[in-house]
Structures are given as structure tokens and as C-alpha cells.
Write a protein that holds these residues in place. Sequence first.
Motif, PDB file in Angstrom:
ATOM      1  N   SER A  51       0.836  -1.201   0.000  1.00  0.00           N
ATOM      2  CA  SER A  51       0.000   0.000   0.000  1.00  0.00           C
ATOM      3  C   SER A  51       0.874   1.257   0.000  1.00  0.00           C
ATOM      4  CB  SER A  51      -0.959   0.002   1.188  1.00  0.00           C
ATOM      5  OG  SER A  51      -0.282   0.096   2.422  1.00  0.00           O
ATOM      6  N   CYS A  52       1.966   1.236   0.774  1.00  0.00           N
ATOM      7  CA  CYS A  52       2.895   2.386   0.769  1.00  0.00           C
ATOM      8  C   CYS A  52       3.552   2.544  -0.590  1.00  0.00           C
ATOM      9  CB  CYS A  52       3.950   2.222   1.856  1.00  0.00           C
ATOM     10  SG  CYS A  52       3.320   2.466   3.513  1.00  0.00           S
ATOM     11  N   LEU A  53       3.906   1.432  -1.212  1.00  0.00           N
ATOM     12  CA  LEU A  53       4.487   1.488  -2.552  1.00  0.00           C
ATOM     13  C   LEU A  53       3.483   2.118  -3.521  1.00  0.00           C
ATOM     14  CD1 LEU A  53       7.073   0.721  -4.089  1.00  0.00           C
ATOM     15  CD2 LEU A  53       5.989  -1.459  -4.612  1.00  0.00           C
ATOM     16  N   GLY A  54       2.232   1.732  -3.419  1.00  0.00           N
ATOM     17  CA  GLY A  54       1.190   2.314  -4.259  1.00  0.00           C
ATOM     18  C   GLY A  54       1.067   3.810  -4.040  1.00  0.00           C
ATOM     19  N   THR A  55       1.121   4.252  -2.790  1.00  0.00           N
ATOM     20  CA  THR A  55       1.036   5.680  -2.495  1.00  0.00           C
ATOM     21  C   THR A  55       2.217   6.426  -3.105  1.00  0.00           C
ATOM     22  OG1 THR A  55      -0.200   5.309  -0.471  1.00  0.00           O
ATOM     23  CG2 THR A  55       0.939   7.413  -0.665  1.00  0.00           C
ATOM     24  N   ASN A  89       4.060  23.963  -0.743  1.00  0.00           N
ATOM     25  CA  ASN A  89       3.238  23.742   0.453  1.00  0.00           C
ATOM     26  C   ASN A  89       2.451  22.431   0.380  1.00  0.00           C
ATOM     27  OD1 ASN A  89       1.427  24.583  -1.503  1.00  0.00           O
ATOM     28  ND2 ASN A  89       0.344  26.002  -0.161  1.00  0.00           N
ATOM     29  N   GLU A  90       2.445  21.759  -0.772  1.00  0.00           N
ATOM     30  CA  GLU A  90       1.780  20.462  -0.901  1.00  0.00           C
ATOM     31  C   GLU A  90       2.616  19.324  -0.312  1.00  0.00           C
ATOM     32  OE1 GLU A  90      -0.504  19.688  -4.628  1.00  0.00           O
ATOM     33  OE2 GLU A  90       0.603  21.456  -5.318  1.00  0.00           O
ATOM     34  N   LEU A 111       3.514  14.004   2.445  1.00  0.00           N
ATOM     35  CA  LEU A 111       4.142  13.240   3.528  1.00  0.00           C
ATOM     36  C   LEU A 111       3.089  12.640   4.454  1.00  0.00           C
ATOM     37  CD1 LEU A 111       7.192  15.528   4.375  1.00  0.00           C
ATOM     38  CD2 LEU A 111       7.195  13.351   3.134  1.00  0.00           C
ATOM     39  N   THR A 112       2.038  13.406   4.722  1.00  0.00           N
ATOM     40  CA  THR A 112       0.946  12.898   5.553  1.00  0.00           C
ATOM     41  C   THR A 112       0.296  11.686   4.909  1.00  0.00           C
ATOM     42  OG1 THR A 112       0.542  15.087   6.467  1.00  0.00           O
ATOM     43  CG2 THR A 112      -1.264  13.494   6.626  1.00  0.00           C
ATOM     44  N   GLU A 113       0.064  11.747   3.601  1.00  0.00           N
ATOM     45  CA  GLU A 113      -0.543  10.618   2.891  1.00  0.00           C
ATOM     46  C   GLU A 113       0.329   9.370   2.993  1.00  0.00           C
ATOM     47  OE1 GLU A 113      -1.118  12.275  -0.994  1.00  0.00           O
ATOM     48  OE2 GLU A 113      -3.027  13.194  -0.438  1.00  0.00           O
ATOM     49  N   ILE A 114       1.631   9.547   2.876  1.00  0.00           N
ATOM     50  CA  ILE A 114       2.544   8.400   2.966  1.00  0.00           C
ATOM     51  C   ILE A 114       2.501   7.800   4.368  1.00  0.00           C
ATOM     52  CG2 ILE A 114       4.985   7.717   2.908  1.00  0.00           C
ATOM     53  CD1 ILE A 114       5.288   9.785   0.590  1.00  0.00           C
ATOM     54  N   GLY A 124      -3.470   2.113  -1.873  1.00  0.00           N
ATOM     55  CA  GLY A 124      -2.421   3.085  -1.588  1.00  0.00           C
ATOM     56  C   GLY A 124      -2.295   4.116  -2.698  1.00  0.00           C
ATOM     57  N   PHE A 125      -2.365   3.653  -3.934  1.00  0.00           N
ATOM     58  CA  PHE A 125      -2.258   4.544  -5.091  1.00  0.00           C
ATOM     59  C   PHE A 125      -3.346   5.617  -5.048  1.00  0.00           C
ATOM     60  CE2 PHE A 125      -3.049   5.707  -9.532  1.00  0.00           C
ATOM     61  CZ  PHE A 125      -1.759   6.007  -9.967  1.00  0.00           C
ATOM     62  N   ALA A 126      -4.527   5.234  -4.631  1.00  0.00           N
ATOM     63  CA  ALA A 126      -5.661   6.159  -4.546  1.00  0.00           C
ATOM     64  C   ALA A 126      -5.964   6.464  -3.078  1.00  0.00           C
ATOM     65  CB  ALA A 126      -6.871   5.555  -5.239  1.00  0.00           C
ATOM     66  N   ILE A 127      -4.946   6.863  -2.327  1.00  0.00           N
ATOM     67  CA  ILE A 127      -5.082   7.009  -0.876  1.00  0.00           C
ATOM     68  C   ILE A 127      -6.144   8.030  -0.488  1.00  0.00           C
ATOM     69  CG2 ILE A 127      -3.192   8.680  -0.635  1.00  0.00           C
ATOM     70  CD1 ILE A 127      -4.216   5.871   1.840  1.00  0.00           C
ATOM     71  N   ARG A 128      -6.348   9.056  -1.268  1.00  0.00           N
ATOM     72  CA  ARG A 128      -7.381  10.037  -0.923  1.00  0.00           C
ATOM     73  C   ARG A 128      -8.771   9.418  -1.025  1.00  0.00           C
ATOM     74  NH1 ARG A 128      -4.978  15.692  -3.450  1.00  0.00           N
ATOM     75  NH2 ARG A 128      -3.015  15.535  -2.309  1.00  0.00           N
ATOM     76  N   ARG A 129      -8.991   8.599  -2.032  1.00  0.00           N
ATOM     77  CA  ARG A 129     -10.282   7.899  -2.150  1.00  0.00           C
ATOM     78  C   ARG A 129     -10.417   6.847  -1.053  1.00  0.00           C
ATOM     79  NH1 ARG A 129     -11.137   6.833  -8.590  1.00  0.00           N
ATOM     80  NH2 ARG A 129     -10.832   8.986  -9.242  1.00  0.00           N
ATOM     81  N   THR A 130      -9.302   6.202  -0.724  1.00  0.00           N
ATOM     82  CA  THR A 130      -9.315   5.198   0.338  1.00  0.00           C
ATOM     83  C   THR A 130      -9.678   5.847   1.669  1.00  0.00           C
ATOM     84  OG1 THR A 130      -7.656   3.916  -0.860  1.00  0.00           O
ATOM     85  CG2 THR A 130      -7.946   3.406   1.478  1.00  0.00           C
ATOM     86  N   ALA A 131      -9.129   7.018   1.932  1.00  0.00           N
ATOM     87  CA  ALA A 131      -9.492   7.748   3.157  1.00  0.00           C
ATOM     88  C   ALA A 131     -10.975   8.098   3.132  1.00  0.00           C
ATOM     89  CB  ALA A 131      -8.631   8.994   3.300  1.00  0.00           C
TER      90      ALA A 131
END
Length: 114
Positions: free
Chosen positions: A13-17, A37-38, A43-46, A86-93
Amino acid sequence: NDPRKWVEIMFWSCLGTMVGVLFYVAKQLDAGIFHANEISMILTEIVITPYTVITIFFLFSFAGITSFVPTESSIYQTLGIAFILGFAIRRTAGLLDTIKKRILPDPTPEDKST
């Protein structure tokens, strides 16, 4: 239940992110709109990825995902799903938010007219 399975899911999942972040940053740099600033959000997503993805794996049924059952899938399919989550971590959240609403619905305001 081998605990190493969960470590491997976290790794993929981290690799995907990280792959998702590389795509995102490359796209933003190509368009000339990447802002420093992004970096804190990236880093937070990782950092949140392994915890978020593992939580989703524990609660697939609450997320409404019925086409994938981790306990009945091959390890390759499971790791592929971990990578995609992980690749789509924002959708996963966002899935966590859906689960939260199913388990803890928003309280309805009391009717004060009575």
C-alpha cells in the motif's frame, strides 16, 4: 493468519502511495503548478497509508465492497488491491469516512417544537 501478511499489505500500500505521489508530482511539475506547500500533505498521505489500508482490510464489508473478500482471495490479488488502495489514498481515506457514517451516523437534531 500469518502476521507477515499484514506487513506485506502495508508495504504494497505504501508502494502504491509513492507511485501515486510520483505521478501526481510529475503531472503538477509538467503543468508548472506544483506548490511546495503540498509537500506536507504528500508526507501525511505516505504516513497514514499503512494504517488506513489495514483498517479498510479489516472493515471491507462496512465499506460496501463485496466484489473482493480478502480471506478468499489469492495473496497476489490481495497485494494488488493493497497497491491500488495506496495509489488512490485520498479515495481510500474517503472509504473510512463512509464506514464512520455507517457505524456512527450523524446525530439528528432534536425537535424543539414539542
